[in-house]
Design an enzyme around this catalytic site. Sequence first.
Site, PDB file in Angstrom:
ATOM      1  N   HIS A  72       0.838  -1.195   0.000  1.00 56.27           N
ATOM      2  CA  HIS A  72       0.000   0.000   0.000  1.00 56.27           C
ATOM      3  C   HIS A  72       0.878   1.251   0.000  1.00 56.27           C
ATOM      4  CE1 HIS A  72      -3.878  -1.978   1.788  1.00 56.27           C
ATOM      5  NE2 HIS A  72      -3.482  -2.518   0.651  1.00 56.27           N
ATOM      6  N   TYR A 202      -9.577   4.448   7.002  1.00 53.89           N
ATOM      7  CA  TYR A 202      -9.844   4.869   8.375  1.00 53.89           C
ATOM      8  C   TYR A 202     -11.012   5.837   8.337  1.00 53.89           C
ATOM      9  CZ  TYR A 202      -5.232   3.007   9.697  1.00 53.89           C
ATOM     10  OH  TYR A 202      -4.151   2.193   9.924  1.00 53.89           O
ATOM     11  N   PRO A 294      -3.959  -0.294  18.379  1.00 57.35           N
ATOM     12  CA  PRO A 294      -3.690  -0.733  17.005  1.00 57.35           C
ATOM     13  C   PRO A 294      -3.903   0.331  15.938  1.00 57.35           C
ATOM     14  CG  PRO A 294      -5.773  -1.645  17.799  1.00 57.35           C
ATOM     15  CD  PRO A 294      -5.109  -0.990  18.971  1.00 57.35           C
ATOM     16  N   LYS A 298       1.667  -0.085  15.031  1.00 58.84           N
ATOM     17  CA  LYS A 298       3.063  -0.026  15.448  1.00 58.84           C
ATOM     18  C   LYS A 298       3.546  -1.230  16.262  1.00 58.84           C
ATOM     19  CE  LYS A 298       3.838   3.696  13.404  1.00 58.84           C
ATOM     20  NZ  LYS A 298       4.478   3.458  12.109  1.00 58.84           N
ATOM     21  N   TYR A 386       3.686   6.946   9.904  1.00 58.96           N
ATOM     22  CA  TYR A 386       2.952   5.739   9.549  1.00 58.96           C
ATOM     23  C   TYR A 386       3.859   4.706   8.871  1.00 58.96           C
ATOM     24  CZ  TYR A 386      -1.180   2.972   8.365  1.00 58.96           C
ATOM     25  OH  TYR A 386      -2.116   1.967   8.283  1.00 58.96           O
TER      26      TYR A 386
END
Length: 401
Positions: A72, A202, A294, A298, A386
């Site tokens: 991704h 998200y 979550p 990480k 991220y």
Amino acid sequence: MRTQIGIIGAGPAGLMLAHLLQRKGIESVIIESRSRMEIERTIRAGVLEQMTVDLLNETGVGERMMKKGIFHEGIEIRYNGKRRRIDMHHLTGGKYVTIYPQHEVIKDLIAARINAGGKMFFNVSDVCLSGLDTAKPNISYLNESGEKEEIICDYIAGCDGFHSPSRQSIPAEIRKEYQKIYPYSWLGILAEAPPSAPELVYAHHEDGFALHSTRTPEIQRLYLQVNPEDSIDDWPDERIWEKLRLRLSTEDEWTLIEGPVIQKNIVPMRSFICDPMQYGRLFLAGDSAHIVPPTGAKGLNLAMADVQILAGALFDYYASGETGRLERYSEICLRRVWKAERFSWYMTSLLHRHRDYTPFDYQIQLAELDHVTTSKAAAQSLSENYVGLPLEFEEQPLSVI
């Protein structure tokens, strides 16, 4: 039994540490309370940072990941019906994340351990650590036949998770623990369905948070924010799909592809750090030292960073007797851990519906969502965290003019 490094826990941290040590000719023994079948079949999330992907490839255990992983280059954030994509690949100079479940990483590392002839014992119990402040620390345990065994080693790596005997072996008077319990949990499902979106989604919604992830082209992982008091019985499949459709909905009438639910569970949300991560000849790594919610993806990546730092310090010791990095292990790790905790807290606070927010607080949250999805600087900061911060062994402050 005598070895150089005794490793408690056959999760990603323990297995990767043993793999790194073996490549440098350093002996280790791994003990694990669960069976091999259980740890290989327990399905866990797996969003791998670029650093973790590179580590697996560089150490010869990334072949299946590169074939089966899903790469991704961005994520999508939704709120107020808007769909806004953050192009992490562009904003970070070509980095990306890889979707490859944790249990698959474990399978790869166990196979490498077996191929290397490394010692590994499953189904142990009553693990006890002693002599941590001596030159010969000791691990005693009962093997799967109920017989007492003992490992005498130079150092112990506690990679045995949050409920670990390792962390409890650090004296309470020198162990400082930081914890935040979030006022919501995640309901997660696995569904037999093709992906509804090409990348992770998200979603912030007035009704609550939702996440659309993926595992394989045929299996999807989806999450809903729920009350921590809820049980699985409160969430029949139809209610789950109803809430997912609502929270993931968009102005352009995007469609969620549904399918049979084959697994569901509720996960509490918390942040946790143990300081220090070392005592005498004991070193903690992974979930035994820290837990992240979550939302920031990480957990596994922090474990991989810990063991790279620990392995490098052990290489120094066995090559030249140098103990400088061993002595600073906790200090070096905790700089990275706190940054990951900050980012995970930020993502959690940004995306979830907080029932105690005033109308003013809620509008500030929406403004932050608007800012991070329209400002290049804000999106770049989110992307940098991220995909994963660089692994630094020393502090590198910016120059100030």
